[in-house]
Motif scaffolding. Structure first.
Motif, PDB file in Angstrom:
ATOM      1  N   TRP A  22       0.836  -1.209   0.000  1.00  0.00           N
ATOM      2  CA  TRP A  22       0.000   0.000   0.000  1.00  0.00           C
ATOM      3  C   TRP A  22       0.867   1.254   0.000  1.00  0.00           C
ATOM      4  O   TRP A  22       0.592   2.212  -0.732  1.00  0.00           O
ATOM      5  N   ARG A  25       2.551   1.801  -3.507  1.00  0.00           N
ATOM      6  CA  ARG A  25       1.652   2.346  -4.531  1.00  0.00           C
ATOM      7  C   ARG A  25       1.495   3.852  -4.393  1.00  0.00           C
ATOM      8  O   ARG A  25       1.130   4.530  -5.357  1.00  0.00           O
ATOM      9  N   ARG A  26       1.766   4.377  -3.225  1.00  0.00           N
ATOM     10  CA  ARG A  26       1.644   5.817  -2.992  1.00  0.00           C
ATOM     11  C   ARG A  26       3.009   6.499  -2.868  1.00  0.00           C
ATOM     12  O   ARG A  26       3.083   7.660  -2.454  1.00  0.00           O
ATOM     13  N   ARG A  84       1.272   9.211   7.573  1.00  0.00           N
ATOM     14  CA  ARG A  84      -0.090   9.243   7.051  1.00  0.00           C
ATOM     15  C   ARG A  84      -0.985   8.296   7.842  1.00  0.00           C
ATOM     16  O   ARG A  84      -2.130   8.611   8.164  1.00  0.00           O
ATOM     17  N   ASP A 185      -7.653   1.829   1.912  1.00  0.00           N
ATOM     18  CA  ASP A 185      -8.172   2.499   0.711  1.00  0.00           C
ATOM     19  C   ASP A 185      -9.394   3.344   1.044  1.00  0.00           C
ATOM     20  O   ASP A 185      -9.526   4.491   0.590  1.00  0.00           O
ATOM     21  N   GLU A 188      -8.504   6.435   3.129  1.00  0.00           N
ATOM     22  CA  GLU A 188      -7.866   7.448   2.278  1.00  0.00           C
ATOM     23  C   GLU A 188      -8.906   8.177   1.434  1.00  0.00           C
ATOM     24  O   GLU A 188      -8.785   9.380   1.185  1.00  0.00           O
TER      25      GLU A 188
END
Length: 308
Positions: A22, A25-26, A84, A185, A188
């Protein structure tokens, strides 16, 4: 942007992989907080936790505070550059308010039960020992209490009639990454509304004590079998058979009446049938102190037991 993963045992590894994916991917930086190295094995030498060992392979930053709430430098670093999100899976320490409040999306805990049932350190074992037929994987936003935070997602699953704590924990660990990924997900995207727990329905799951593995033949066989499954693989079940203590490595419920602990039958496939307070329990595989593991029937022949 950064993501922090907090965990220690092998059970947390699938979720560590999900958190790493995860973050990747960011284009987020991943770091890991885990327990200090502990003596393990016959050598007694300090060994890294499974989470630390995998984090070393991933090449990410690792922190191992003996007491997180007392590590001023780490707390200051989290406050200065808030992550985050913090993902917590079987870390082994309570998080201080400063950590809980640091990440923008919160501290997300992956818990192996259907909260508020079985809050605490041994939810898988306690669910089986209590005779529960269903459990689940919950993600929640952590607060200062012990597993008291609001629920984010819940994924139910049945408990197999013969599933041990070790087998169920492994299965839940394999299911957890999808639940965690969907949770992150949705958080976010702002698509989750945390649901408060009903404290009136809460039950507690304290750590197992070694003595809880002892089988008392006066109890019903159904309770004995639930206890056997719940304490397997740790601390393991023990029982007294014809005056000798044995480790019970495999068992199945059976039928029969007799004095508690009486050997009712011996079968080459099923082992020794021992009477309980109600019905009976087959001891399929046992190990006497200082001896190798034996099939129940082989052990019985060696002791010259006769069924009934």
């Amino acid at each position: 942007m950064s993501v922090v993963f907090m965990g220690t045992p092998a059970l947390a590894l699938p979720c560590l992989e999900a958190a790493a994916a995860w973050a990747a991917r960011r284009a987020a930086r991943l770091s890991v907080i885990t327990q200090p190295d502990r003596p393990r094995g016959r050598s007694g030498q300090p060994q890294p936790s499974p989470v630390k060992a995998r984090a070393l392979e991933l090449g990410v930053e690792i922190h191992q505070p003996p007491r997180l709430r007392a590590d001023a430098d780490l707390l200051a670093a989290l406050a200065a550059a808030p992550p985050r999100v913090i993902v917590v899976v079987a870390y082994g320490q309570l998080l201080p308010p400063a950590v809980l409040e640091a990440p923008a999306l919160g501290c997300v805990n992956v818990h192996f039960s259907a909260l508020p049932r079985w809050r605490g350190a041994a939810p898988v074992q306690r669910a089986i020992m209590a005779g529960d037929t269903t459990t689940g994987i919950d993600t929640m936003l952590m607060d200062v209490g012990l597993d008291t935070g609001p629920i984010l997602l819940h994924e139910p699953t049945p408990i197999g009639a013969h599933e041990t704590a070790g087998e169920l924990a492994d299965r839940l660990a394999a299911l957890a990454p999808d639940v965690l990924t969907h949770t992150l997900d949705a958080l976010e995207a702002g698509a989750l509304t945390p649901q408060p727990q009903d404290d009136a329905r809460a039950t507690h799951a304290p750590r197992l004590a070694k003595a809880e593995g002892a089988l008392d033949w006066r109890e019903p066989a159904a309770m004995l079998y639930a206890r056997f499954r719940g304490v397997t693989p740790w601390p393991g079940a023990t029982a007294e058979v014809a005056g000798e203590p044995v480790a019970v490595l495999a068992a199945r419920p059976g039928e029969g009446d007799g004095a508690p602990g009486e050997i009712l039958a011996i079968d080459e496939t099923r082992g020794m049938l021992c009477a309980a307070g109600q019905d009976a329990l087959w001891l399929e595989k046992v190990r006497a102190p200082g001896r190798t593991a034996l099939a129940g029937a082989v052990y019985a022949r060696g002791r010259r037991f006769a069924g009934g």
